[in-house]
Design an enzyme around this catalytic site. Structure first.
Site, PDB file in Angstrom:
ATOM      1  N   GLY A  14     120.392  96.139  34.234  1.00 11.41           N
ATOM      2  CA  GLY A  14     119.732  97.368  34.656  1.00 11.41           C
ATOM      3  C   GLY A  14     120.554  98.572  34.233  1.00 11.41           C
ATOM      4  O   GLY A  14     121.568  98.439  33.529  1.00 11.41           O
ATOM      5  N   ASP A 138     113.673 103.384  46.113  1.00  8.49           N
ATOM      6  CA  ASP A 138     113.426 103.057  44.696  1.00  8.49           C
ATOM      7  C   ASP A 138     112.312 102.014  44.610  1.00  8.49           C
ATOM      8  O   ASP A 138     112.472 100.957  43.989  1.00  8.49           O
ATOM      9  CB  ASP A 138     114.728 102.528  44.068  1.00  8.49           C
ATOM     10  CG  ASP A 138     114.643 102.382  42.554  1.00  8.49           C
ATOM     11  OD1 ASP A 138     113.735 102.982  41.951  1.00  8.49           O
ATOM     12  OD2 ASP A 138     115.484 101.667  41.978  1.00  8.49           O
TER      13      ASP A 138
HETATM   14  N1  LIG Z   1     117.585  87.637  44.812  1.00  8.98           N
HETATM   15  C1  LIG Z   1     116.938  87.554  43.647  1.00  8.98           C
HETATM   16  N2  LIG Z   1     116.280  86.416  43.305  1.00  8.98           N
HETATM   17  C2  LIG Z   1     115.636  86.326  42.118  1.00  8.98           C
HETATM   18  N3  LIG Z   1     115.598  87.312  41.187  1.00  8.98           N
HETATM   19  C3  LIG Z   1     116.228  88.476  41.469  1.00  8.98           C
HETATM   20  C4  LIG Z   1     116.927  88.660  42.704  1.00  8.98           C
HETATM   21  N4  LIG Z   1     117.460  89.896  42.714  1.00  8.98           N
HETATM   22  C5  LIG Z   1     117.112  90.453  41.546  1.00  8.98           C
HETATM   23  N5  LIG Z   1     116.385  89.619  40.779  1.00  8.98           N
HETATM   24  C6  LIG Z   1     115.848  89.905  39.428  1.00  8.98           C
HETATM   25  O1  LIG Z   1     116.702  90.833  38.795  1.00  8.98           O
HETATM   26  C7  LIG Z   1     116.010  92.081  38.545  1.00  8.98           C
HETATM   27  C8  LIG Z   1     116.943  93.251  38.770  1.00  8.98           C
HETATM   28  O2  LIG Z   1     117.414  93.245  40.097  1.00  8.98           O
HETATM   29  P1  LIG Z   1     117.639  94.614  40.888  1.00  8.98           P
HETATM   30  O3  LIG Z   1     116.367  95.378  40.902  1.00  8.98           O
HETATM   31  O4  LIG Z   1     118.284  94.312  42.185  1.00  8.98           O
HETATM   32  O5  LIG Z   1     118.715  95.312  39.955  1.00  8.98           O
HETATM   33  P2  LIG Z   1     118.722  96.688  39.128  1.00  8.98           P
HETATM   34  O6  LIG Z   1     119.897  96.650  38.244  1.00  8.98           O
HETATM   35  O7  LIG Z   1     118.624  97.803  40.044  1.00  8.98           O
HETATM   36  O8  LIG Z   1     117.490  96.702  38.215  1.00  8.98           O
HETATM   37  P3  LIG Z   1     116.797  98.033  37.671  1.00  8.98           P
HETATM   38  O9  LIG Z   1     117.875  98.971  37.206  1.00  8.98           O
HETATM   39  O10 LIG Z   1     115.911  97.489  36.575  1.00  8.98           O
HETATM   40  O11 LIG Z   1     116.020  98.540  38.883  1.00  8.98           O
HETATM   41  C9  LIG Z   1     114.800  92.051  39.461  1.00  8.98           C
HETATM   42  O12 LIG Z   1     113.731  92.848  38.991  1.00  8.98           O
HETATM   43  C10 LIG Z   1     114.467  90.559  39.498  1.00  8.98           C
HETATM   44  O13 LIG Z   1     113.758  90.198  38.324  1.00  8.98           O
HETATM   45 MG   LIG Z   2     115.508  97.079  40.251  1.00  9.80          MG
END
Ligand SMILES: Nc1ncnc2c1ncn2[C@@H]1O[C@H](COP(=O)(O)OP(=O)(O)OP(=O)(O)O)[C@@H](O)[C@H]1O
Ligand SMILES: [Mg+2]
Length: 234
Positions: A14, A138
């Site tokens: 991300g 978010d």
């Molecule tokens: N506990 C979980 N179990 C399964 N998949 C998960 C889990 N947590 C996150 N993911 C996967 O990882 C992705 C990214 O997780 P998260 O949204 O927490 O992080 P992020 O870095 O903030 O992402 P972004 O910047 O795209 O919002 C989720 O959209 C999902 O596909």
């Molecule tokens: Mg996310």
């Protein structure tokens, strides 16, 4: 290199965090590693990273306490920027779920009844979150997971799991809840074409489960109007 992630498999990169799949005390888990942002002042960066991890862990736990599914928090290391969470093996993001449902049901503006049920479930859970004065901060269809499994009687059991609480906060203000809804609507309508009625079903369900829907919905309408005016002015 963060020593926690040596044996992990990168699942997602991300803007602020990397998500790895790993084993943690015999369980499949994810490591959410918030890396440092070089363009930020180091002290501010460290402060923000710690704040986001703390808020995320706190809100994940608060949601679980009120009966909203979120990943269990296995481990937190603020100094290393690490959060270890329960992994939902069988889940997909709501975004993927909607796209898949659309593929099977190719009539614009109409949706399969199962999808409407999932969306109503999301509206109900979001109302529960707001009823407890938790603001997600978010909301998008990528930050909500859907897990469909066959139950013991051959029925379909659907779990809605909220994730990504790094920008969450605690607030009683109807304005903050209205903005949360508006952020979700913006993300939802821009990601999923022809989904106005689907989002309408989410709001309807939200209203029927919210303890203060009048104030929140009128703020949501107000914020929406402000957003539209801004777009028209340019
Ligand atoms: N506990 C979980 N179990 C399964 N998949 C998960 C889990 N947590 C996150 N993911 C996967 O990882 C992705 C990214 O997780 P998260 O949204 O927490 O992080 P992020 O870095 O903030 O992402 P972004 O910047 O795209 O919002 C989720 O959209 C999902 O596909
Ligand atoms: Mg996310």
């Amino acid at each position: 290199m963060n020593p926690y992630v040596n044996h992990g498999v990168l699942l997602h990169q991300g803007a602020e965090a990397k998500i790895y799949k790993c084993e943690f005390l015999g369980r499949t888990a994810i490591i959410k590693f918030r890396f440092s942002k070089k363009y930020r002042h180091p002290e501010l960066d460290e402060k923000l990273t710690k704040k986001r991890i703390t808020q995320e862990a706190r809100s994940l736990l608060r949601c679980r306490n009120i009966g909203v599914q979120t990943p269990a928090v296995y481990f937190v290391d603020l100094d290393m920027g690490v959060l270890v969470l329960e992994y939902f093996d069988m889940a997909q993001t709501l975004k993927e779920h909607i796209f898949q449902a659309y593929e099977k049901y190719d009539t614009p503006g109409q949706y399969p009844p199962e999808l409407v049920q999932v969306i109503e479930n999301v509206g109900q859970k979001l109302a529960m979150i707001h009823n407890s004065d938790i603001i997600h901060g978010d909301l998008t269809s990528s930050n909500i997971l859907v897990e469909c499994q066959e139950g013991s009687e051959g029925n379909n059991v659907v779990k809605i799991i909220f994730i990504d609480f790094g920008l969450s906060s605690s607030s009683r203000l109807v304005e903050d809840k209205g903005v949360d809804l508006y952020v979700l609507e913006k993300a939802f309508l821009s990601t999923h074409p022809n989904s106005e009625n689907l989002f309408g079903a989410l709001i309807k369900s939200y209203k029927s489960h919210s303890t203060n829907c009048k104030g929140i919905i009128s703020k949501y309408e107000e914020v929406k109007l402000r957003g539209r005016k801004r777009t028209m002015v340019g």
